[in-house]
Structure formats: structure tokens, C-alpha cells
Design an enzyme around this catalytic site. Structure first.
Site, PDB file in Angstrom:
ATOM      1  N   HIS A   2       0.982  -1.216  -0.030  1.00 17.71           N
ATOM      2  CA  HIS A   2      -0.027   0.077  -0.078  1.00 17.71           C
ATOM      3  C   HIS A   2       0.910   1.289  -0.074  1.00 17.71           C
ATOM      4  CE1 HIS A   2      -3.950   1.968   1.229  1.00 17.71           C
ATOM      5  NE2 HIS A   2      -3.120   3.058   1.477  1.00 17.71           N
ATOM      6  N   GLY A  58      -2.332  12.285  -0.917  1.00 11.35           N
ATOM      7  CA  GLY A  58      -2.761  13.577  -0.436  1.00 11.35           C
ATOM      8  C   GLY A  58      -3.828  14.376  -1.141  1.00 11.35           C
ATOM      9  N   GLU A  76      -5.994  16.423   0.068  1.00  8.03           N
ATOM     10  CA  GLU A  76      -7.208  16.806   0.933  1.00  8.03           C
ATOM     11  C   GLU A  76      -7.482  18.159   1.538  1.00  8.03           C
ATOM     12  OE1 GLU A  76      -5.583  13.560   1.507  1.00  8.03           O
ATOM     13  OE2 GLU A  76      -7.231  12.125   2.179  1.00  8.03           O
ATOM     14  N   THR A  99      -7.480   9.412  -2.249  1.00  6.63           N
ATOM     15  CA  THR A  99      -8.531  10.302  -2.182  1.00  6.63           C
ATOM     16  C   THR A  99      -8.551  10.965  -3.736  1.00  6.63           C
ATOM     17  OG1 THR A  99      -8.020  10.653   0.104  1.00  6.63           O
ATOM     18  CG2 THR A  99      -9.523  12.184  -0.963  1.00  6.63           C
ATOM     19  N   ARG A 124      -6.986   1.084  12.688  1.00  6.15           N
ATOM     20  CA  ARG A 124      -7.144   2.410  13.046  1.00  6.15           C
ATOM     21  C   ARG A 124      -8.349   2.825  14.145  1.00  6.15           C
ATOM     22  NH1 ARG A 124      -8.670   5.293   7.794  1.00  6.15           N
ATOM     23  NH2 ARG A 124      -8.788   7.117   8.962  1.00  6.15           N
ATOM     24  N   ASP A 140       1.651   2.643   3.925  1.00  6.19           N
ATOM     25  CA  ASP A 140       0.736   3.744   3.613  1.00  6.19           C
ATOM     26  C   ASP A 140       1.616   5.179   2.974  1.00  6.19           C
ATOM     27  OD1 ASP A 140      -1.633   5.310   2.608  1.00  6.19           O
ATOM     28  OD2 ASP A 140      -2.383   5.321   4.685  1.00  6.19           O
TER      29      ASP A 140
HETATM   30 ZN    ZN Z   1      -6.220   4.346   2.566  1.00 10.96          ZN
END
Ligand code: ZN
Length: 392
Positions: A63, A70, A72, A101, A229, A285
Site C-alpha cells: 500500500h 494527499g 485533501e 482520495t 485505526r 501507506d
Molecule cells: Zn487508505
């Protein structure tokens, strides 16, 4: 590419093999043994003596926002792309790139170009097609044909659920995407899975459970990530793993008192839960931004994920007394199995020479990707075109 002899490596394959020597050539491991090889001078074999240091398979990071994620918090919050040394110095030799996103200003062309760029620089790189949203951003018009015809695309993701940034897909929409991935996996031998971004929403994994109940799709097709999370979400993920899905833990920073498990805590809880030891993976991530939102959905602050979080999680687990061979599969053999990358994730004759030697603190002392040294004695000896570091 010449041959390379690694001497006195304490190999964790992930299983411990003791102290051995390894001969590398043509990007593969050619031989593993304890005999002293008399190699002909003419081969000009390079030699690394690890003096008993631990040698593990190169980590597989499933991932990674290779293009930079980014976006956002305005256009200036788009994270720049990551150079290869950001991965190699962190012991990562295989990455799966993805869009998050922002799957509109960025797209599959940009993603694939980044993946192919990393390959040219010596990393093993693949990608998920799609991004957060539905219908998924594709190159050829469908998830199925992307996976069938584009070699580097091995699954679809990160489709977002239980998140305010998600397209809020319906059950039918999710089932269609998952079945496209599954069928393409059957046709090609690729992973053929749906990598799902889980947000903070209380719906958690409900949509995945309903998808399993409503269809004939095997549980392996669903690969939810960021499951640590929220603590309650992690409990849901544990029960999904016992049903046959592989769950993905994210190595993001967790603050004291936060309703989340650190990657090390999550993996320990997983291994102690009795869930199948091979159905858990850990990813970084990297390159993704880690935004915190207020109640109106505005970003309050921003961080960037780092591939180094994988090795530091592994080191933390070992310092907490977990045997290396117990912690290692979640970073190596397990993702290799799930992603159907049979020459990755373990150390054996015939597999790709993706290897990491650890120093006494668990940092990367030597990193070899595809038989080529990228880090030597803790120093980067090869890097990307625009990194301003040695280019080998
Ligand atoms: Zn994610």
C-alpha cells in the site's frame, strides 16, 4: 549484472536457516550452503561478508502512494512522488502502488508511469487499479480488462468504505468490483483482489460481511486495510480473518490514548488471537498523507506515511521479545502468497534476490533488490535520478 556472494548470513527465510552463504546471479538466488565456494576469478564475483548479521527477505509493501498521495487540503497538499531510496533504505524491495482520495487529478497513467519508473531503477513494483472512488478510475474502461491486459496491475484498490471521503458504494457496486477483480485473477494468475480502504466510520466492515453473505465470492478477494485505526474495527477484522480474508495493518503513528492499535500492537494481538497466522499483512501507506479531520470534515493537521515504518515496526516487535521468524511473515511471505508473487517474500534457491541484512538495531545494513546492492554497510549506494544521491 555480476554475481554476488553473501557470506555468513544468519538467514530467516522467514524460518531460521542458521548461518549460511548465498550465491546470487542473474537477479536470483542460485545457491545456499555452508561450503566455501571456490569461484573462478574470471566471474569477478562481488563479496559481502555479513559476519553473522540477520538476513531477511526484502519487505513487500502492499500500500504505497508512489505518485505521492494527499490533496485533501488544497492542491498544495498533494504529496510529491517518492524516490526509490525512500523504499530501499527502509528494506522494502517490492511495492504495490495505488491512488487514494485524489483519483481525479492523478490517474492510472500517472500511477503506472511511476511504477515503471521504479522498476527501471531496480525495484519490483506493481499497482492496484482504481482509487477511493466508484466507478473506479481505470486505464482501459473496466477493472477486469485493466487486470487482464496490463501486466503491472494486479488487483483493484484502495476503494474506500466507511469513510466520509468514500463514494459510499452500495453492496451491488462493491460486489461488481470484487467479482471483476476475482475473475481477472482467475484468468491471469494475478492476485485478483479488492484492496479496501477502511475509514473511521462506525459501519466498519459491515459491507464486506454482507458481500460475503450475498455472493459466492471467496473471502480471499476482500483485503481490508487500515483495520487497526479503531479498536472495534480491529476486532471485526480478526473475525473476518477467521472466515478466510487476509487483513492489512497500517504502520501509521499512533498517539498515546488514541482509539487505535499501533502496527506492533495489532500484529501481536493478531498472532495471539489464534486467527490463521498467514492471513495478516502490514503495509506503510508511504507517500500517503495522514490527515486529521475535525467534525466538519476539514483537515486539522497533516503527516506523510513513510516506508521506514515497516522496519521500525519489525524492530519494535523483536525488541518486545517476538521471535523474528514469527513477526516476519506479515511483512514478507504472507503478502507474497496473497499477491501471488511466488518469487517474492522468502529466501530459497531460485527466488528473486531481494534481501535485507539487519544491523543490531534492526535497521537496514545491506539491501539487495533483484540481485543489485542498493544499500551497503548502512549507506545508500544507488538511488533515483532526481534524489541527488549516488546512482550506482
Ligand atoms: Zn487508505
Amino acid at each position: 549484472m555480476g554475481s554476488l556472494l553473501i557470506r555468513n548470513a544468519r538467514v530467516f527465510a522467514p524460518d531460521p536457516l542458521g548461518v549460511v552463504h548465498l550465491l546470487i546471479g542473474g537477479g536470483r538466488i542460485l545457491w545456499i550452503g555452508t561450503d566455501d565456494l571456490a569461484l573462478p576469478h574470471v566471474l569477478g564475483t562481488d563479496v559481502i561478508d555479513l559476519e553473522g548479521r540477520r538476513l531477511i527477505p526484502g519487505l513487500i509493501d502492499g500500500h504505497v502512494h508512489v505518485t505521492g498521495g494527499g490533496g485533501e487540503a488544497g492542491f498544495r497538499s498533494r504529496v510529491p512522488p517518492l524516490g526509490i531510496s525512500r523504499f530501499t533504505r527502509a528494506g522494502v524491495t517490492t511495492v504495490i502502488g495505488l491512488l487514494g482520495t485524489d483519483d481525479v487529478a492523478r490517474g492510472p497513467r500517472d500511477l503506472l508511469a511511476s511504477v515503471y519508473g521504479l522498476r527501471e531503477e531496480g525495484l519490483s513494483a506493481y499497482a492496484w487499479t482504481g482509487g477511493y472512488h466508484v466507478p473506479p478510475a481505470t486505464l482501459t474502461g473496466s477493472v477486469r480488462s485493466d487486470l487482464v491486459f496490463i501486466e503491472a496491475l494486479i488487483g483493484v484498490g484502495e476503494i474506500a468504505i466507511s469513510d466520509h471521503r468514500s463514494s459510499q458504494p452500495t453492496l451491488d457496486e462493491l460486489l461488481r468490483i470484487a467479482s471483476d477483480a476475482h475473475v481477472a485473477g482467475l484468468m491471469t494468475g494475478k492476485a485478483g483482489i479488492l484492496h479496501l480502504h477502511l475509514g473511521d466510520g462506525v459501519r466498519g466492515l459491515d459491507l464486506v460481511r454482507r458481500a460475503l453473505e450475498a455472493s459466492e465470492l471467496p473471502p480471499r478477494v476482500f483485503h481490508p486495510t487500515h483495520v487497526n485505526r479503531r479498536k472495534a474495527l480491529f476486532d471485526e477484522a480478526l473475525s473476518l480473518a477467521t472466515r478466510g480474508s487476509t487483513i492489512d495493518i497500517t504502520a501509521f503513528p499512533v498517539d498515546e490514548g488514541e482509539d487505535a492499535w499501533s502496527a506492533a500492537d495489532a500484529l501481536l494481538r493478531y498472532l495471539d488471537s489464534g486467527a490463521p497466522a498467514n492471513r495478516v499483512t502490514i503495509s506503510s501507506d508511504a507517500g500517503g498523507c495522514l490527515p486529521c479531520f475535525d467534525g466538519d470534515g476539514h483537515v486539522t493537521h497533516m503527516d506523510v506515511g513513510d516506508a521506514g515504518a515497516l522496519l521500525s515496526t519489525l524492530a519494535e516487535l523483536v525488541s518486545r521479545g517476538v521471535p523474528l521468524e514469527r513477526a516476519l511473515p506479515a511483512f514478507t511471505a504472507n503478502p507474497a502468497t496473497l499477491l501471488r508473487l511466488p518469487r517474492k517474500g522468502h529466501i530459497a534457491v531460485g527466488v528473486d534476490a531481494d534481501l535485507v541484512a539487519l544491523d543490531e538495531h534492526g535497521a537496514a545494513h545491506d539491501v539487495i533488490a533483484g540481485g543489485v546492492s542498493h544499500v551497503r554497510g548502512g549507506r545508500i549506494v544507488r538511488s533515483g535520478m532526481f534524489e541527488g544521491l549516488p546512482q550506482g
